[in-house]
Design a protein around this motif. Structure first.
Motif, PDB file in Angstrom:
ATOM      1  N   UNK A 149     -48.354 -66.236  56.552  1.00  0.00           N
ATOM      2  CA  UNK A 149     -48.398 -67.392  57.452  1.00  0.00           C
ATOM      3  C   UNK A 149     -47.588 -68.584  56.941  1.00  0.00           C
ATOM      4  N   UNK A 150     -47.401 -68.651  55.644  1.00  0.00           N
ATOM      5  CA  UNK A 150     -46.785 -69.864  55.099  1.00  0.00           C
ATOM      6  C   UNK A 150     -45.260 -69.808  55.163  1.00  0.00           C
ATOM      7  N   UNK A 165     -51.733 -67.480  48.114  1.00  0.00           N
ATOM      8  CA  UNK A 165     -52.104 -67.197  46.724  1.00  0.00           C
ATOM      9  C   UNK A 165     -52.924 -65.919  46.575  1.00  0.00           C
ATOM     10  N   UNK A 166     -53.452 -65.394  47.672  1.00  0.00           N
ATOM     11  CA  UNK A 166     -54.250 -64.167  47.578  1.00  0.00           C
ATOM     12  C   UNK A 166     -53.504 -62.974  48.178  1.00  0.00           C
ATOM     13  N   UNK A 167     -52.182 -63.084  48.253  1.00  0.00           N
ATOM     14  CA  UNK A 167     -51.403 -61.990  48.826  1.00  0.00           C
ATOM     15  C   UNK A 167     -50.459 -61.402  47.789  1.00  0.00           C
ATOM     16  N   UNK A 168     -50.200 -60.123  47.919  1.00  0.00           N
ATOM     17  CA  UNK A 168     -49.167 -59.462  47.127  1.00  0.00           C
ATOM     18  C   UNK A 168     -48.617 -58.312  47.964  1.00  0.00           C
ATOM     19  N   UNK A 220     -49.237 -55.306  47.942  1.00  0.00           N
ATOM     20  CA  UNK A 220     -50.270 -54.354  48.380  1.00  0.00           C
ATOM     21  C   UNK A 220     -51.046 -54.884  49.585  1.00  0.00           C
ATOM     22  N   UNK A 221     -51.446 -56.153  49.543  1.00  0.00           N
ATOM     23  CA  UNK A 221     -52.223 -56.683  50.682  1.00  0.00           C
ATOM     24  C   UNK A 221     -51.353 -56.737  51.935  1.00  0.00           C
ATOM     25  N   UNK A 226     -47.551 -54.731  42.780  1.00  0.00           N
ATOM     26  CA  UNK A 226     -48.417 -55.622  41.990  1.00  0.00           C
ATOM     27  C   UNK A 226     -48.566 -55.182  40.532  1.00  0.00           C
ATOM     28  N   UNK A 227     -48.545 -53.878  40.311  1.00  0.00           N
ATOM     29  CA  UNK A 227     -48.643 -53.383  38.935  1.00  0.00           C
ATOM     30  C   UNK A 227     -47.293 -52.823  38.511  1.00  0.00           C
ATOM     31  N   UNK A 252     -47.369 -72.030  58.967  1.00  0.00           N
ATOM     32  CA  UNK A 252     -47.742 -73.330  58.433  1.00  0.00           C
ATOM     33  C   UNK A 252     -46.776 -73.654  57.309  1.00  0.00           C
ATOM     34  N   UNK A 280     -47.001 -73.498  43.340  1.00  0.00           N
ATOM     35  CA  UNK A 280     -48.349 -73.091  42.939  1.00  0.00           C
ATOM     36  C   UNK A 280     -48.635 -71.678  43.461  1.00  0.00           C
ATOM     37  N   UNK A 330     -48.873 -72.636  32.743  1.00  0.00           N
ATOM     38  CA  UNK A 330     -50.144 -73.240  32.318  1.00  0.00           C
ATOM     39  C   UNK A 330     -50.398 -72.968  30.848  1.00  0.00           C
TER      40      UNK A 330
END
Lengths: 348, 131, 387
Positions: free
Chosen positions: A14-15, A47-50, A52-53, A84-85, A332, A341, A348
């Protein structure tokens, strides 16, 4: 034996981030970049997507569109260069999440931006040979571009899933034929343990993208005795908004033939998903008996060209599709700091 | 969390497999091992719940749970599924201000967390507003 | 079943007690209770200790024997009781059962939590283990988050406002100001609460109870032997406990705790009293919304009216129904395992008339209400003056 496309599904996060927003950070002229690359914005995974999702949502959409039982899928190939892996398959995650397990085979492909179409060809073989009734090929990526690099304006995220089955009445289209053009031409690469790819700059053009896309297309047209005029639509791999338009022109395709499958200006380069999403965008509106050319390109990998002819079922099954326009329009915008981010660019 | 502990719940976390009692026909999620209504006379079978429901309550979490720091602030909700049971779930891809009690959501497949930078990635369901 | 009386109480200072260890803390409360009762440690028959999670907070399990050891009480039977934040209340209940049954005469019920030996993130993570790990915490639930879900729904169903919630904090900080053992001696205004930083909206920092070190202890005796030790024995008139689904999403209501309702029924019946007869109550205000739901679930007002009742000042120190005269979990602090016992210490002290500036006028019957998790456990006790 000819095989058909039984169903397909797509997903685009969506972003979005606008080219202007990225240009601002690096002091670049946004108009030059937008014009130079023929782009306006690109998709950004949450932030919760990769990969696989993204693949799972596309695959679930494909299963509902196909109207089949996921347990009848005998093989799943997931093509991506952002699995992802590093070691541990994505295809099993997808298989589990669409409830296709456990009686199937699966594999991950990593073959630059044509890993998805490589899976498509493999499914054609498996289904065409009669080994399996249905095969699923997915192209999915959350692609990386080094901050400040030209790639940052285009490296986007998205996924497409195609279910390959027999060529009977449930097929929305036939895959009439495919040809590949494969050489070792390193115009883009990422080394082990490195976060971002590097590329050969202008070398990515003529000897790389254009040579392979044009050669694969010529080979296919010769093989099937077709000309550009036989096609209602043409979809080319689209690392930016400019290359596919230029390739079409050199091959003798019009801008109208290319328009519907050209998504990069709005969502960026979705890498392994790019040509497959373009095809999905065409299938979303195509009428029966229309011919579509699809040509993928992967850096250092080559090009796969396909000729696809739509059938009556395309209109019957359309009510079951989630069209790509829905994902493209539900967007969005994020600013660069949010983008940084979400993409894990902050140390970090 | 150990790998096995995550792995054994995959059917429920990926596909919302709950339980249905063959005796009283009640649908339950998460899956149960004894029907709380029929107890030992119950006959629990796996049941595939539909991934749709509506928001019963929600909160915007600023002080994140361990492992969710990078997603903060995030919306956490209780969603009553169309099949009856309720689940606690994040609402993803939303502006916090656009959420209301009663909104319908679909459950989508998302990353929930990970066992550190080199550990397994946890996947599961999150709500997304249906519009 | 024998009548049971409280003959001694002891409480430590609550707060961030950097220089005090787990064992010192427990002994401090224990010694105070023994001195208060005027009983010798050698007369004690058994000990029950409420402790939620020494394993997570100080990496120490088997604390029952640790406490008995350092209290010089070995070889008496020492039992640790755990029900998350209701561990203390539950330890008290088991101690009561032990005395009432006739098995033991003089029994210690204690509670302790040493929460500041780990960082705040670790402490909140430890507290979250009271929720369903697989289906709540896995999804990103926190404790403030779960109570915020209840608060939002309460606001939706009954028109409760964030200002109503804030009034709970204001009142409890006022009461804590008068309690020397309280963690906070800091009055706050509704504006302070409203402007405090967001934790899990609609709950803000000042809607939440703090992380606290503390211990509490009460000593029980058969009622017929209580006067050997004190002129003002306080009788345990009723005890009730109930369980509920551990996950909030599995419950029938988000706007109240059924465990509270069920436990209260039993306790009221046993004590032969009703909500109107309760002169004061210490209720489990781990979050401001929790106090509003508690006074409703305990029958002090109609369901949905808790916010209004609080905002109208009907639960202050000078009202007809003073709630949390000690400052509650919010103002006094919330060392989770100690909280249930500390509530009993406050009620006993009020019934004896020994709470100084925060002493209420009429204190004959008092209640404690201790909740575990988001409501998976509730323990209620009703106390009465023996005279």
């Amino acid at each position: 034996m000819a095989v058909g496309i039984t169903g397909y599904g797509v997903y685009v996060p969506r972003y979005r981030i606008k080219a202007e927003e990225i240009a601002k950070v690096w002091g670049a002229d946004p108009e030059k970049i937008k014009h130079g690359l023929n782009i306006t914005e690109k998709s950004v995974p949450g932030p919760d997507e990769d990969a696989a999702t993204i693949a799972v949502e596309a695959a679930r959409n494909a299963v509902s569109h196909a109207g089949i039982n996921a347990r009848d899928i005998g093989v799943i190939y997931v093509g991506s260069e952002s699995h992802p892996y590093a070691v541990k398959p994505t295809a099993t995650i997808v298989a589990e999440a669409i409830e296709a397990t456990p009686n199937l085979t699966a594999a991950d492909y990593e073959f630059a931006c044509k890993a998805g179409t490589a899976g498509l060809q493999a499914c054609m073989g498996v289904v065409g040979f009669g080994m399996m009734n249905y095969g699923m090929a997915i192209g999915t990526d959350t692609s990386q571009g080094a901050p400040g690099d030209a790639l940052e304006y285009t490296a986007a995220a998205g996924g497409a899933s195609f279910i390959i089955g027999n060529n009977g009445s449930e097929a929305i289209a036939t895959i009439e034929g495919t040809c590949s053009f494969t050489t070792d031409t390193p115009d883009f690469w990422r080394r082990e343990m490195r976060p971002y790819p590097r590329h050969g700059g202008r070398f990515t053009g003529k000897p790389a993208y254009f040579k392979h896309v044009l050669s694969a297309t010529h080979a296919l047209l010769r093989k099937l005795k077709l000309t550009p005029q036989d096609f209602a639509y043409a979809v080319f791999h689209q690392p930016n908004g400019k290359f596919p338009v230029q390739a079409a022109k050199e091959l003798g395709f019009s801008k109208t033939q290319v328009a519907q499958g050209l998504l990069t200006p709005k969502i960026g380069n979705t890498y392994s998903a790019a040509s497959m999403l373009g095809l999905a965008s065409v299938l979303d509106i195509a009428k029966p008996n229309e011919r579509i050319l699809v040509v993928s390109y992967g850096s250092g990998a080559g090009s796969d060209a396909f000729s696809i002819l739509t059938h009556d079922a395309i209109e019957k099954k359309r009510k079951n599709t989630v069209p790509i326009s829905k994902y493209i329009n539900q967007k969005e915008y994020v600013d660069y700091s949010t983008y940084a981010k979400y993409r894990g660019l902050l140390v970090k | 969390m150990s790998v096995a502990r995550f792995w054994r719940e995959i059917p429920s976390r990926y596909n919302l497999i709950g339980s249905k009692c063959g005796n009283c026909n009640k649908i339950m999620f998460p899956p149960r091992f004894i029907c709380p209504y029929c107890r030992r006379t119950g006959k629990l079978e796996p049941y595939n719940l539909r991934k749709k429901g509506k928001i019963v309550s929600y909160t915007v979490v600023h002080a994140a749970a361990n492992g969710f720091e990078e997603q903060a602030p995030y919306t956490l909700a209780i969603v009553e599924l169309d099949d009856g049971p309720s689940v606690t779930t994040q609402i993803t891809d939303c502006n916090h201000s656009e959420i209301n009690i009663g909104d319908t959501v679909e459950l989508v497949f998302r990353r929930m967390g990970q066992d550190g930078e080199d550990g397994v990635i946890y996947y599961g369901y999150k709500g997304r507003l249906l519009k | 079943m024998r009548d049971v009386a409280v003959i001694g109480v002891g409480l430590t200072k609550f707060g961030e007690l950097w220089d005090v260890s787990f064992r010192e803390l427990m002994l401090e409360a224990g010694v105070r209770a023994l001195e208060d009762a005027g009983i010798d440690g050698r007369q004690l028959d058994a000990m029950y200790t409420g402790n939620m999670s020494a394993g997570q907070f100080i990496n120490q399990e088997h604390v029952s024997s640790l406490v008995a050891d350092h209290a010089g009480l070995v070889p008496i039977p020492a039992t640790r009781v755990e029900a998350a934040c209701a561990s203390g209340g539950l330890a008290l209940r088991h101690a009561i059962i032990a005395v009432a049954s006739g098995l033991h005469d003089f029994v210690v019920a204690s509670g302790i939590e040493k929460m500041t030996d780990i960082m705040t993130a670790g402490a909140t993570g430890a507290l979250a283990t009271a929720a369903d790990q697989e289906w709540e915490v896995y999804q990103g639930a926190t404790f403030p988050g779960l109570y915020a879900l209840m608060a939002r729904r309460h606001m939706y169903e009954f028109g409760t406002t964030e200002e109503h919630l804030a009034n709970v904090a204001v009142k409890n900080h006022e009461n804590a100001f008068l309690n020397p053992c309280a963690q906070y001696h800091l009055k706050v205004s509704v504006e302070d609460v409203m402007n405090s930083s967001p934790v899990s909206l609609p709950l803000k920092l000042l809607d939440c109870s703090p992380i606290t070190d503390g211990a509490a202890c009460v000593i029980l005796a058969p009622a017929e032997k209580a006067r050997m030790f004190t002129d003002t024995p306080i009788l345990v008139a009723g005890t009730g406990q109930a369980s509920d689904h551990i996950s909030l999403h599995s419950r029938t209501s988000l706007t109240g705790l059924n465990a509270t309702v069920e436990a209260a029924k039993v306790a009221y019946k046993m004590a032969k009293v009703g909500p109107k007869d309760i002169d004061l109550a210490e209720v489990h205000d781990c979050f401001t919304i929790a106090e509003i739901m508690a006074i409703e679930d305990l029958g002090f007002c109609k369901k949905g009216d808790g916010g209004k009742m609080t905002a109208e000042g009907q639960t202050t120190l000078n009202s007809a129904k003073p709630i949390n005269t000690s400052g509650g979990l919010k103002g006094k602090g919330h060392p989770v395992g100690a909280t249930g016992i500390a509530q009993a210490v406050e009620i006993v002290s009020q019934l004896r008339g020994e709470t100084g500036k925060r002493q209420i006028n009429k204190a004959d019957v008092g209640m404690t209400h201790n909740v575990g998790g988001s409501g998976g456990t509730a323990v209620i006790h009703i106390f009465r003056r023996a005279d």
